[in-house]
Write an enzyme that holds these catalytic residues in place. Sequence first.
Site, PDB file in Angstrom:
ATOM      1  N   GLY A 197     -40.414  36.931  25.922  1.00  0.00           N
ATOM      2  CA  GLY A 197     -41.814  36.529  26.018  1.00  0.00           C
ATOM      3  C   GLY A 197     -42.584  37.472  26.923  1.00  0.00           C
ATOM      4  O   GLY A 197     -42.936  37.108  28.053  1.00  0.00           O
ATOM      5  N   GLU A 209     -33.955  48.230  27.382  1.00  0.00           N
ATOM      6  CA  GLU A 209     -34.481  48.157  26.023  1.00  0.00           C
ATOM      7  C   GLU A 209     -34.668  49.550  25.425  1.00  0.00           C
ATOM      8  O   GLU A 209     -34.402  49.772  24.248  1.00  0.00           O
ATOM      9  CB  GLU A 209     -35.814  47.403  26.031  1.00  0.00           C
ATOM     10  CG  GLU A 209     -36.380  47.143  24.653  1.00  0.00           C
ATOM     11  CD  GLU A 209     -37.608  46.254  24.680  1.00  0.00           C
ATOM     12  OE1 GLU A 209     -38.012  45.789  23.610  1.00  0.00           O
ATOM     13  OE2 GLU A 209     -38.162  46.031  25.769  1.00  0.00           O
TER      14      GLU A 209
END
Length: 385
Positions: A129, A246
């Site tokens: 989120g 990431e």
Amino acid sequence: MDLAHSQEERDFRARLREWLAKALPELPAKPSPDDWPGRRAYDLGWQRRLYDAGYAGLHWPVDAGGRGATPTQHLIFLEETERAGAPYVGANFVGLLHAGPTIAAEGTPEQRARWLPPVLRGDEVWCQGFSEPGAGSDLASLRTRAVRDGDAYVVTGSKIWTSHAEVADWCELLVRTDPAAPKHRGITWLAMPMDAPGVTVRPLRTLAGSAEFAEVFLDEVRVPVANRVGAENDGWRVTMVTLSFERGTAFVGEVVACRRTLGALARAAKANGRWDDPVLRRRLGRLYGEFGALWRLTQWNVSEAQGSGGGVPGTGGSVFKLAYSHARQELYEAAAEVLGAESLSLEEEWTAERLSSLSYTIAAGTSQIQHNIVAERILGLPKGR
């Protein structure tokens, strides 16, 4: 200098190949792309098999529940699982590749003990989120607010492009805890249970027809203060750890997959006569060289991350992410050139992958953002005014 694998590494590869040969035929049928509960069960079932066999968390440190494998063993694992056509992380990718490593690096011992074992065992799924409708590339401008109320934060706002939110148990959530602070200094990183009252998930359908993304609406959701990773208002620094994973190591398996796809594409071109086009052959040859270089950069990033002490990749991840995003897009443009009219059918895997590749210069930080990071943090150029 002897760059060959050691005997221990060769034995590791042999054991892994033997295990894959036995495990893969035992897998159930893969569910349809739109059956997300089925895909969750399938992906977590595979993760549990890896865990039971001792192959889960090879890239995690031992004190986080990982196996403490060497960088070379991790890369061998990626090569062999891709070669064998084994499932990838699927619905579990945020937990295994983003949230889990962040908690391993920044979490308390209690947080590690609570959240990391279920990720490795395939018991729980995480979603991310971060992005908001008005805070995409400029992530630090997020407006989802969290107000401290005793031993909880009361969270209100919305998130978008939240991968696998509809089947997730937890969300790595960025919130603004100090609206008066400079935008990078008033952010906090929370672990939010997705079944908390006030959480609403609305799936988003992509260009390819899939619905792996969702909007998430938060209406006075109470998140325990104990679920905060890092200090209050220190969430931007923790976020940089997440984004380092990431961009730096989360895509490593995909590089192996792209190299395999490139080989399949060359075989398809030879079969349908497109191989006779010298321009296409040069294009495929250049892509072969690019993905070979990206694999070498991947090896360097993985080694750097595991040799850094905390396992956090450096800014070289932005170089990789920038180059990989564009190379992947060109790979599937070349696929369209090879396949011709066949590439227009949504029933073809190539088509779905081509449409998916369009997002790669946006996801995990746009190419423009990566250019800035490379310019400022690697090359030392001044920031724009």
